[in-house]
Write a protein that holds these residues in place. Structure first.
Motif, short mmCIF file in Angstrom:
data_model
loop_
_atom_site.label_atom_id
_atom_site.label_comp_id
_atom_site.label_asym_id
_atom_site.label_seq_id
_atom_site.Cartn_x
_atom_site.Cartn_y
_atom_site.Cartn_z
N SER A 130 -5.11 -0.12 7.04
CA SER A 130 -4.37 -1.33 6.70
C SER A 130 -4.50 -2.38 7.82
CB SER A 130 -2.90 -1.01 6.42
OG SER A 130 -2.26 -0.44 7.53
N ILE B 43 -7.00 -9.83 4.69
CA ILE B 43 -6.15 -9.39 3.60
C ILE B 43 -4.80 -9.00 4.17
CG2 ILE B 43 -5.76 -7.64 1.82
CD1 ILE B 43 -8.70 -7.49 1.35
N PHE C 75 -11.58 -2.84 0.82
CA PHE C 75 -11.58 -4.31 0.84
C PHE C 75 -12.07 -4.83 -0.52
CE2 PHE C 75 -13.67 -8.39 1.47
CZ PHE C 75 -12.78 -9.10 2.27
N TYR D 79 0.85 -1.19 0.00
CA TYR D 79 0.00 0.00 0.00
C TYR D 79 0.89 1.24 0.00
CZ TYR D 79 -3.29 3.43 2.11
OH TYR D 79 -4.04 4.54 2.42
N LYS E 165 -7.11 -2.75 9.78
CA LYS E 165 -8.47 -3.28 9.67
C LYS E 165 -8.55 -4.32 8.54
CE LYS E 165 -11.38 0.46 11.49
NZ LYS E 165 -12.33 -0.42 12.20
N LEU E 166 -7.87 -4.04 7.44
CA LEU E 166 -7.90 -4.97 6.30
C LEU E 166 -7.19 -6.27 6.65
CD1 LEU E 166 -7.24 -2.34 3.51
CD2 LEU E 166 -9.36 -3.63 3.85
N ASN E 167 -6.12 -6.17 7.42
CA ASN E 167 -5.43 -7.37 7.89
C ASN E 167 -6.36 -8.22 8.76
OD1 ASN E 167 -2.41 -7.78 7.25
ND2 ASN E 167 -2.56 -5.58 7.53
N GLU F 203 -13.21 1.21 4.92
CA GLU F 203 -12.79 -0.19 5.03
C GLU F 203 -13.46 -1.11 4.02
OE1 GLU F 203 -12.87 -3.82 8.34
OE2 GLU F 203 -13.55 -1.80 8.90
N ARG G 139 -9.42 -8.40 8.42
CA ARG G 139 -10.43 -8.97 7.51
C ARG G 139 -9.86 -10.08 6.65
NH1 ARG G 139 -15.53 -7.79 9.15
NH2 ARG G 139 -15.75 -5.58 9.64
#
Length: 208
Positions: free
Chosen positions: A32, A40, A203, A8, A34-36, A199, A38
């Motif tokens: 980033s 990713i 995503f 990113y 939050k995406l982890n 988010e 989830r």
């Protein structure tokens, strides 16, 4: 299921580096994280941003960073323009330079428009800083609306996702917890809400 780690790149100014908050409290870092969570695997690999930067200064930084010439990122964000307005630069300059930044961001994302997203400029006219420095909040709001309209129109033209976080910035009108100690920049609480708002959309971009 294991995934390759995604990279990113965040482009911008003080709002991107998170002036007046901790490095783990910036919206790009929180996003980033939050995406982890989830599923990713993504790393905030590089931030090209400095407090006070205008569009021309960001462009110069991108052009002069040799590491960007040979690197492609899985996702790239742009948040720039508030200092153009603050310094009284012409709207035409913002429009022209923002479009070039957008083009460069797309190239940095491997020429994939769906791997770039733009974030609107928050309204600093509602901050204690603006009031204490005799800034006309109505004029700031009016001018930033023009800047954000330009950014959204260009984003739409290029097929790039645009996130309008400006309404969230207006919460500072009634709650000082949304403002950092410098009385100007967003607090960690506000950045967290920006990240929460973006988010799901980011995503989706990463899964396209």
């Amino acid at each position: 299921m294991a995934q390759d780690s995604k990279t990113y790149l965040a482009l911008g100014d003080s709002y991107t580096i998170g002036e007046a908050v901790g490095s783990n409290e910036t919206w790009s870092k929180v996003l980033s994280d939050k995406l982890n969570q989830r599923g990713i695997e993504i790393k905030l690999d590089k931030v090209v941003a400095t407090t006070g930067w205008t569009t021309d200064e960001l462009l110069n930084a991108i052009n002069n960073d040799s590491s960007l010439q040979s690197t492609k990122y899985d996702i790239v964000s742009i948040l720039i323009g508030v200092n153009n307005q603050y310094r009284g630069y012409g709207i035409k300059q913002y429009e022209e330079e923002f479009e070039i930044i957008l083009q460069k961001a797309i190239n940095l994302a491997g020429k994939k428009t769906n791997k770039v997203f733009v974030v609107s400029i928050p309204d600093y006219g509602v901050t204690p800083f603006a009031k204490e420095n005799d800034k006309n909040s109505a004029i700031i709001t009016k001018e930033l609306k023009v800047y954000n309209r330009i950014a959204k129109n260009l984003s739409d033209e290029y097929g790039v996702r645009f996130f309008d976080i400006t309404p969230i910035s207006l919460k500072a009108i009634w709650d000082t917890a949304y403002i950092a100690e410098d009385k100007l920049h967003p607090s960690a609480k506000m950045y967290a809400e920006w990240a929460e708002y973006m988010e799901a959309g980011v995503f989706q971009l990463l899964n396209d």
